[in-house]
Design an enzyme around this catalytic site. Structure first.
Site, PDB file in Angstrom:
ATOM      1  N   SER A   1      42.298  41.051  38.971  1.00 51.67           N
ATOM      2  CA  SER A   1      40.918  41.020  38.664  1.00 51.67           C
ATOM      3  C   SER A   1      40.495  39.575  38.495  1.00 51.67           C
ATOM      4  O   SER A   1      40.646  39.011  37.369  1.00 51.67           O
ATOM      5  CB  SER A   1      40.484  41.777  37.447  1.00 51.67           C
ATOM      6  OG  SER A   1      38.973  41.654  37.373  1.00 51.67           O
TER       7      SER A   1
ATOM      8  N   LYS B   1      35.449  37.960  44.702  1.00 48.18           N
ATOM      9  CA  LYS B   1      36.329  38.416  43.735  1.00 48.18           C
ATOM     10  C   LYS B   1      37.225  39.584  44.263  1.00 48.18           C
ATOM     11  O   LYS B   1      37.204  40.308  44.836  1.00 48.18           O
ATOM     12  CB  LYS B   1      35.501  39.152  42.387  1.00 48.18           C
ATOM     13  CG  LYS B   1      36.291  39.399  41.380  1.00 48.18           C
ATOM     14  CD  LYS B   1      35.570  40.117  40.368  1.00 48.18           C
ATOM     15  CE  LYS B   1      36.423  40.515  38.964  1.00 48.18           C
ATOM     16  NZ  LYS B   1      35.538  40.996  37.778  1.00 48.18           N
TER      17      LYS B   1
ATOM     18  N   GLU C   1      49.109  44.959  32.379  1.00 51.22           N
ATOM     19  CA  GLU C   1      48.982  45.442  31.082  1.00 51.22           C
ATOM     20  C   GLU C   1      47.529  46.352  30.977  1.00 51.22           C
ATOM     21  O   GLU C   1      47.527  46.978  30.087  1.00 51.22           O
ATOM     22  CB  GLU C   1      48.899  44.472  30.088  1.00 51.22           C
ATOM     23  CG  GLU C   1      47.593  43.594  29.809  1.00 51.22           C
ATOM     24  CD  GLU C   1      47.312  42.564  31.221  1.00 51.22           C
ATOM     25  OE1 GLU C   1      46.380  42.162  31.059  1.00 51.22           O
ATOM     26  OE2 GLU C   1      48.029  42.536  31.948  1.00 51.22           O
TER      27      GLU C   1
ATOM     28  N   CYS D   1      47.568  36.225  34.572  1.00 52.57           N
ATOM     29  CA  CYS D   1      46.415  35.883  35.341  1.00 52.57           C
ATOM     30  C   CYS D   1      46.004  34.718  34.955  1.00 52.57           C
ATOM     31  O   CYS D   1      46.691  33.564  35.595  1.00 52.57           O
ATOM     32  CB  CYS D   1      45.378  36.957  34.977  1.00 52.57           C
ATOM     33  SG  CYS D   1      43.903  37.030  36.248  1.00 52.57           S
TER      34      CYS D   1
ATOM     35  N   HIS E   1      47.238  41.878  36.330  1.00 53.39           N
ATOM     36  CA  HIS E   1      46.999  42.581  35.075  1.00 53.39           C
ATOM     37  C   HIS E   1      47.694  43.714  34.818  1.00 53.39           C
ATOM     38  O   HIS E   1      47.050  44.725  34.568  1.00 53.39           O
ATOM     39  CB  HIS E   1      45.500  42.522  34.735  1.00 53.39           C
ATOM     40  CG  HIS E   1      44.663  41.466  34.231  1.00 53.39           C
ATOM     41  ND1 HIS E   1      44.876  40.859  33.026  1.00 53.39           N
ATOM     42  CD2 HIS E   1      43.776  40.520  34.888  1.00 53.39           C
ATOM     43  CE1 HIS E   1      44.235  39.667  33.067  1.00 53.39           C
ATOM     44  NE2 HIS E   1      43.508  39.636  34.149  1.00 53.39           N
TER      45      HIS E   1
ATOM     46  N   ARG F   1      30.342  46.953  34.133  1.00 55.74           N
ATOM     47  CA  ARG F   1      29.452  45.623  33.368  1.00 55.74           C
ATOM     48  C   ARG F   1      28.913  44.788  34.372  1.00 55.74           C
ATOM     49  O   ARG F   1      27.973  44.288  34.159  1.00 55.74           O
ATOM     50  CB  ARG F   1      30.582  44.862  32.802  1.00 55.74           C
ATOM     51  CG  ARG F   1      30.525  43.674  31.999  1.00 55.74           C
ATOM     52  CD  ARG F   1      31.627  42.613  31.627  1.00 55.74           C
ATOM     53  NE  ARG F   1      32.170  42.389  33.108  1.00 55.74           N
ATOM     54  CZ  ARG F   1      33.323  41.681  32.918  1.00 55.74           C
ATOM     55  NH1 ARG F   1      34.168  41.803  32.036  1.00 55.74           N
ATOM     56  NH2 ARG F   1      33.925  41.500  34.271  1.00 55.74           N
TER      57      ARG F   1
END
Length: 305
Positions: A192, A163, A237, A142, A235, A249
């Site tokens: 992300s 985003k 992972e 990333c 990402h 969040r």
């Protein structure tokens, strides 16, 4: 692990044509085996969560891997206790005289800042320069991928209109590249981030090869200099609930985030997300460990790469 067969077995040529790694007897007899040495430069704020995610994907290989965690000396972590870092992490100055088979540079939530304004950028530049001679293959994730592309190849990042968050459909472009062995023609992976990369500049650079991309998310897996540097812009992972945690969040912070795309059933954040990317993620990391680290690094790490 590779399949070991007799050198003249007829099936050997067919398997190799199908991009299945086959080792003949002569090569097998010449191999020495030792634990692989991997250093993980963890730039994520939630370091313990990232540790778990990366160790999980690295565990899908029968090879023994010795992992060293590293953090930036020039940055004070606000989300990880100093006691955890002191006990489980090393600084670059403590490892700079060592050599490693492989290195992972994680993402970081600083992609909206110019690289030069990140408070540990100069130290990170030193680490990436050091990796040229002290690490055989480096896996960038990333923002870590954007930073590596910028430092090593001068590829600029670009701001996105909003985003990019969700699980995206990707297409495999080069099946016979070792990193792609065992991968499906199409697969899913999480993204992300607020930024992308200069796609045109990547295409023009002969040192870089895009082996997987997404119409929505852009280039996903990029190989640099034959595998000495690998860049994954998403990402893979991530755990099942990581994007969910990020979304909630941001809601709590009144950032008015979009619901992550293609993640929840019927895009309803009250449902449990489906895990649709784990198999591909395991494949990519296992291939990196096997073909770009284990099969390539010298038995004596002190030898020149």
């Amino acid at each position: 692990m590779p399949i070991k067969v007799q050198t003249d077995l007829p099936a050997k040529a067919i398997l190799e044509e199908e991009n299945i790694f086959v080792m003949d007897e002569s090569r097998a007899l010449s191999q020495d085996i030792r634990p692989l040495s991997i250093v993980i430069l963890n730039l994520m704020p939630t370091k313990e969560e990232t540790e778990l995610q990366l160790l999980r994907v690295l565990s899908n290989t029968p090879l023994q891997i010795d992992v060293t965690f590293c953090h930036m000396e020039t940055h004070i972590s606000k989300n990880t206790p100093a006691s955890h870092l002191n006990k489980h992490y090393k600084t670059f100055s403590e490892i700079k005289d060592q050599k490693f088979d492989g290195m992972i540079i994680t993402g970081a939530p600083v992609e909206q800042m110019p690289f030069e304004e990140v408070n540990y950028w100069e130290e990170l530049k030193t680490v990436m320069e050091w990796s040229k001679t002290n690490v055989f293959s480096t896996f960038h994730i990333c923002w870590g991928a954007q930073a590596g592309l910028y430092y090593h190849y001068g590829i600029e990042k670009v701001m996105l209109k909003e985003k990019l968050s969700g699980i995206y459909h990707h297409e495999l472009l080069h099946r016979k590249v070792m990193l792609a062995r065992g991968m499906d023609d199409v697969f899913y992976a999480p993204h992300s981030r607020y930024t992308g990369i200069d796609e045109e500049a990547v295409q023009k650079d002969q040192r870089l090869q895009v082996i997987a991309k997404s119409e929505e998310a852009g280039s996903y897996i990029i190989i640099g200099d034959g595998g000495r540097r690998i860049f994954v812009t998403g990402h893979s992972e991530y755990d099942r609930m990581t994007l969910d945690k990020e979304y909630r969040r941001d809601v709590e912070r009144s950032l008015n985030p979009n619901v992550p795309e293609h993640y929840y059933e019927k895009d309803d954040p009250m449902t449990k997300p489906l895990l649709t990317w784990r198999a591909n993620s395991n494949c990519v990391y296992s291939n990196w460990i096997n073909y770009y680290v284990y099969q390539c690094t010298p038995y004596n790490l002190q030898d020149d790469f």
